[in-house]
Motif scaffolding. Sequence first.
Motif, short mmCIF file in Angstrom:
data_model
loop_
_atom_site.label_atom_id
_atom_site.label_comp_id
_atom_site.label_asym_id
_atom_site.label_seq_id
_atom_site.Cartn_x
_atom_site.Cartn_y
_atom_site.Cartn_z
N ARG A 110 0.81 -1.21 0.00
CA ARG A 110 0.00 0.00 0.00
C ARG A 110 0.85 1.26 0.00
O ARG A 110 0.37 2.33 0.30
N ASN A 112 3.18 2.13 1.98
CA ASN A 112 3.58 2.63 3.28
C ASN A 112 5.06 2.33 3.49
O ASN A 112 5.51 1.19 3.32
N ASN A 137 3.00 7.24 4.09
CA ASN A 137 2.66 6.75 2.76
C ASN A 137 3.46 7.50 1.70
O ASN A 137 3.42 8.73 1.63
N ASP A 175 -7.22 -4.27 -4.25
CA ASP A 175 -7.10 -3.97 -2.82
C ASP A 175 -7.93 -2.73 -2.53
O ASP A 175 -7.72 -1.68 -3.16
N ALA A 176 -8.86 -2.84 -1.59
CA ALA A 176 -9.80 -1.74 -1.33
C ALA A 176 -9.08 -0.50 -0.81
O ALA A 176 -9.39 0.63 -1.22
N GLU A 177 -8.11 -0.67 0.09
CA GLU A 177 -7.42 0.47 0.66
C GLU A 177 -6.56 1.18 -0.38
O GLU A 177 -6.51 2.42 -0.43
N LEU A 178 -5.89 0.41 -1.24
CA LEU A 178 -5.08 1.02 -2.29
C LEU A 178 -5.98 1.70 -3.32
O LEU A 178 -5.62 2.76 -3.86
N ALA A 180 -8.80 3.15 -2.66
CA ALA A 180 -9.22 4.41 -2.04
C ALA A 180 -8.12 5.47 -2.15
O ALA A 180 -8.40 6.65 -2.41
N LEU A 181 -6.87 5.05 -1.96
CA LEU A 181 -5.74 5.98 -2.09
C LEU A 181 -5.65 6.50 -3.53
O LEU A 181 -5.44 7.69 -3.77
#
Length: 262
Positions: A110, A112, A137, A175-178, A180-181
Amino acid sequence: MHTVGELLRQWRHRRRLSQLDLAIAADVSARHVSLVETGKSNPSADMVLRLADQLDVPLRERNGLLLAAGFAPRYAERPLDDGALSAARGAVARVLRAHEPYPAVAFDRRWNIVMTNRAVEPFFAGVDPDLLRPPINLVRLGLDPRGFAPLVLNLADVRVMFRSRIRRQLAVAPDAELTALYEELLDPDSEDPSSRSVESDVVIPMVLRIGGRELRLFSTITTFGTPMDITLDEVAIESYYPADAESAAYFEGPNGDVGAWG
């Protein structure tokens, strides 16, 4: 909840392979692939992993396939500071140190940051403290006005680079978090029209203005070969190199000392 057959079919479609293509690559019959995908045959754990290997499924998702097939996960996920990963962590640290006096960072799936070398530290001096709270990040640092963005002269090029790399990454493993980014920072409508574009016949550098000087950097990516741990599978090292003699001289300083520039 999806069955293992449904998940394998999704991965096959994502890789744009026919059942016959996958069967030939995995050295099984196309009929067997069809039976697995339709749920008419229950694959063994070894068969799940054989098909996943040919589909280039990341280790994290291979565990999901195994669970869907009724088997225990095969791949551990340990933090990078876990004792079991000490050799790998040491290898990352050596790669980062060896790249000095030029900057290098290690980051996870992600983006990070998990480790840096000393040459990166001066860049953090003008960054808003909120952006330096873990997890730090790399995409946010590069594009946020409170981060490195004011230093980047060709911000549009850097944004295009991030967009292209993360699109490819999401195509390999959603990937849901990626996602969103990506939607927050890399939406095409978020382009900065004031950013100038720098053309290159070989590679598009990142152009920074530091202390009244323009620095041109390009980067390479290093990953672990055949990792068996999810953390290592998802760690990448980005090493930055000077694109011209002037930029090299800035980092090397009069004595080639990383601490001499700033």
